[in-house]
Design a protein around this motif. Structure first.
Motif, PDB file in Angstrom:
ATOM      1  N   VAL A   1       4.991  -2.162 -11.115  1.00 51.43           N
ATOM      2  CA  VAL A   1       5.320  -0.824 -10.605  1.00 51.43           C
ATOM      3  C   VAL A   1       5.398  -0.859  -9.080  1.00 51.43           C
ATOM      4  N   VAL A   2       4.425  -1.494  -8.441  1.00 52.88           N
ATOM      5  CA  VAL A   2       4.415  -1.613  -6.978  1.00 52.88           C
ATOM      6  C   VAL A   2       5.673  -2.338  -6.501  1.00 52.88           C
ATOM      7  N   ALA A   3       6.003  -3.447  -7.151  1.00 54.77           N
ATOM      8  CA  ALA A   3       7.171  -4.239  -6.753  1.00 54.77           C
ATOM      9  C   ALA A   3       8.472  -3.462  -6.929  1.00 54.77           C
ATOM     10  N   GLU A   4       8.623  -2.796  -8.050  1.00 55.35           N
ATOM     11  CA  GLU A   4       9.866  -2.059  -8.303  1.00 55.35           C
ATOM     12  C   GLU A   4      10.002  -0.857  -7.366  1.00 55.35           C
ATOM     13  N   ALA A   5       8.895  -0.179  -7.059  1.00 61.17           N
ATOM     14  CA  ALA A   5       8.950   0.938  -6.110  1.00 61.17           C
ATOM     15  C   ALA A   5       9.326   0.421  -4.720  1.00 61.17           C
ATOM     16  N   ALA A   6       8.771  -0.725  -4.338  1.00 63.39           N
ATOM     17  CA  ALA A   6       9.121  -1.322  -3.046  1.00 63.39           C
ATOM     18  C   ALA A   6      10.588  -1.748  -3.032  1.00 63.39           C
ATOM     19  N   TRP A   7      11.068  -2.274  -4.142  1.00 65.01           N
ATOM     20  CA  TRP A   7      12.479  -2.662  -4.246  1.00 65.01           C
ATOM     21  C   TRP A   7      13.377  -1.431  -4.082  1.00 65.01           C
ATOM     22  N   ASP A   8      12.981  -0.317  -4.699  1.00 64.32           N
ATOM     23  CA  ASP A   8      13.738   0.932  -4.523  1.00 64.32           C
ATOM     24  C   ASP A   8      13.783   1.317  -3.044  1.00 64.32           C
ATOM     25  N   ASP A   9      12.641   1.178  -2.365  1.00 60.64           N
ATOM     26  CA  ASP A   9      12.604   1.487  -0.936  1.00 60.64           C
ATOM     27  C   ASP A   9      13.579   0.591  -0.177  1.00 60.64           C
ATOM     28  N   LEU A  10      13.567  -0.691  -0.465  1.00 57.69           N
ATOM     29  CA  LEU A  10      14.489  -1.617   0.203  1.00 57.69           C
ATOM     30  C   LEU A  10      15.942  -1.228  -0.057  1.00 57.69           C
ATOM     31  N   GLN A  11      16.243  -0.872  -1.296  1.00 54.30           N
ATOM     32  CA  GLN A  11      17.609  -0.483  -1.649  1.00 54.30           C
ATOM     33  C   GLN A  11      18.016   0.811  -0.940  1.00 54.30           C
ATOM     34  N   ASP A  12      17.027   1.634  -0.593  1.00 55.06           N
ATOM     35  CA  ASP A  12      17.296   2.876   0.127  1.00 55.06           C
ATOM     36  C   ASP A  12      17.331   2.686   1.643  1.00 55.06           C
ATOM     37  N   GLY A  13      17.203   1.443   2.087  1.00 52.09           N
ATOM     38  CA  GLY A  13      17.319   1.149   3.515  1.00 52.09           C
ATOM     39  C   GLY A  13      16.024   1.095   4.302  1.00 52.09           C
ATOM     40  N   VAL A  14      14.897   1.167   3.626  1.00 54.66           N
ATOM     41  CA  VAL A  14      13.624   1.040   4.339  1.00 54.66           C
ATOM     42  C   VAL A  14      13.524  -0.402   4.846  1.00 54.66           C
ATOM     43  N   PRO A  15      13.168  -0.595   6.109  1.00 48.29           N
ATOM     44  CA  PRO A  15      13.051  -1.957   6.647  1.00 48.29           C
ATOM     45  C   PRO A  15      12.007  -2.776   5.886  1.00 48.29           C
ATOM     46  N   ILE A  16      12.257  -4.055   5.747  1.00 52.54           N
ATOM     47  CA  ILE A  16      11.390  -4.908   4.941  1.00 52.54           C
ATOM     48  C   ILE A  16       9.961  -4.940   5.449  1.00 52.54           C
ATOM     49  N   ASP A  17       9.764  -4.766   6.749  1.00 51.31           N
ATOM     50  CA  ASP A  17       8.399  -4.790   7.279  1.00 51.31           C
ATOM     51  C   ASP A  17       7.657  -3.469   7.023  1.00 51.31           C
ATOM     52  N   ARG A  18       8.307  -2.527   6.341  1.00 53.77           N
ATOM     53  CA  ARG A  18       7.671  -1.240   6.030  1.00 53.77           C
ATOM     54  C   ARG A  18       7.477  -1.030   4.525  1.00 53.77           C
ATOM     55  N   VAL A  19       7.742  -2.065   3.739  1.00 50.77           N
ATOM     56  CA  VAL A  19       7.510  -1.969   2.295  1.00 50.77           C
ATOM     57  C   VAL A  19       6.351  -2.895   1.917  1.00 50.77           C
ATOM     58  N   VAL A  20       5.752  -2.635   0.776  1.00 52.42           N
ATOM     59  CA  VAL A  20       4.674  -3.485   0.282  1.00 52.42           C
ATOM     60  C   VAL A  20       5.269  -4.863  -0.021  1.00 52.42           C
ATOM     61  N   PRO A  21       4.715  -5.918   0.579  1.00 50.78           N
ATOM     62  CA  PRO A  21       5.273  -7.264   0.420  1.00 50.78           C
ATOM     63  C   PRO A  21       4.875  -7.909  -0.916  1.00 50.78           C
ATOM     64  N   PHE A  22       5.380  -7.354  -1.981  1.00 51.84           N
ATOM     65  CA  PHE A  22       5.009  -7.775  -3.333  1.00 51.84           C
ATOM     66  C   PHE A  22       5.276  -9.246  -3.606  1.00 51.84           C
ATOM     67  N   TRP A  23       6.223  -9.837  -2.891  1.00 49.24           N
ATOM     68  CA  TRP A  23       6.567 -11.248  -3.092  1.00 49.24           C
ATOM     69  C   TRP A  23       5.395 -12.168  -2.729  1.00 49.24           C
ATOM     70  N   ARG A  24       4.419 -11.650  -2.017  1.00 46.21           N
ATOM     71  CA  ARG A  24       3.244 -12.442  -1.653  1.00 46.21           C
ATOM     72  C   ARG A  24       2.220 -12.504  -2.778  1.00 46.21           C
ATOM     73  N   ALA A  25       2.372 -11.669  -3.800  1.00 51.30           N
ATOM     74  CA  ALA A  25       1.413 -11.623  -4.905  1.00 51.30           C
ATOM     75  C   ALA A  25       2.036 -11.916  -6.260  1.00 51.30           C
ATOM     76  N   ILE A  26       3.335 -12.145  -6.304  1.00 52.68           N
ATOM     77  CA  ILE A  26       4.014 -12.427  -7.575  1.00 52.68           C
ATOM     78  C   ILE A  26       4.645 -13.813  -7.484  1.00 52.68           C
ATOM     79  N   GLU A  27       4.187 -14.701  -8.351  1.00 53.33           N
ATOM     80  CA  GLU A  27       4.744 -16.058  -8.386  1.00 53.33           C
ATOM     81  C   GLU A  27       6.197 -15.986  -8.856  1.00 53.33           C
ATOM     82  N   PRO A  28       7.102 -16.710  -8.190  1.00 55.78           N
ATOM     83  CA  PRO A  28       8.519 -16.632  -8.554  1.00 55.78           C
ATOM     84  C   PRO A  28       8.827 -16.978 -10.012  1.00 55.78           C
ATOM     85  N   ASP A  29       8.040 -17.856 -10.606  1.00 53.03           N
ATOM     86  CA  ASP A  29       8.320 -18.265 -11.986  1.00 53.03           C
ATOM     87  C   ASP A  29       7.446 -17.551 -13.018  1.00 53.03           C
TER      88      ASP A  29
END
Length: 145
Positions: free
Chosen positions: A90-118
């Motif tokens: 939920v956190v990751a998808e909400a942050a992704w929505d923010d990114l898609q809406d133009g929120v700068p990456i340094d202002r969204v929750v950095p979910f990629w730091r807690a989710i392993e790519p695989d």
């Protein structure tokens, strides 16, 4: 004959906002690898987002460490692995929505730091595993912030 309706897209921000409050419960039975009698903490998307937001750029946290630290901070023996995975998505998808809406990456929750790519979570995300991998590599190459 009626046409099949497409499922309505998930409103991730609403799921974030409308989640139940955090709680601690004593398990009556074994659950998700956790023994009966354990004092279990059930987090919220907000608590998980706050934790993830504090992970420094260029660093990552395994979900197991996230769960252990949340349990310790909330005077519990364990954190629920099922709701943690759901709420991390939920956190990751909400942050992704923010990114898609133009929120700068340094202002969204950095979910990629807690989710392993695989991980199974990453494979479900709209951003995809490759995007998470790219973000981790770019932060690591930049040496953090």
């Amino acid at each position: 004959m009626t046409a099949k309706r497409s499922p309505k897209p998930t409103d991730w921000r609403r799921r974030f906002r409308d989640a139940k409050p955090a709680k601690r419960v004593v398990l009556d039975t074994d659950f998700a690898g956790i023994r009966a009698g354990t004092l279990l903490f059930v987090a919220t998307p907000g608590l998980i987002a706050n934790y993830v937001a504090r992970i420094p750029a260029g660093e990552v946290r395994e979900i197991r460490r996230l769960r252990n630290e949340l349990a310790r901070r909330n005077d519990a023996e364990a954190t629920c692995p099922v709701t943690t995975a759901i709420y991390l998505r939920v956190v990751a998808e909400a942050a992704w929505d923010d990114l898609q809406d133009g929120v700068p990456i340094d202002r969204v929750v950095p979910f990629w730091r807690a989710i392993e790519p695989d991980s199974p979570i990453a494979r479900k995300l709209r951003c995809g595993s490759d995007w998470i991998r790219t973000m981790r590599e770019s932060e690591h190459a930049a040496g953090g912030d």
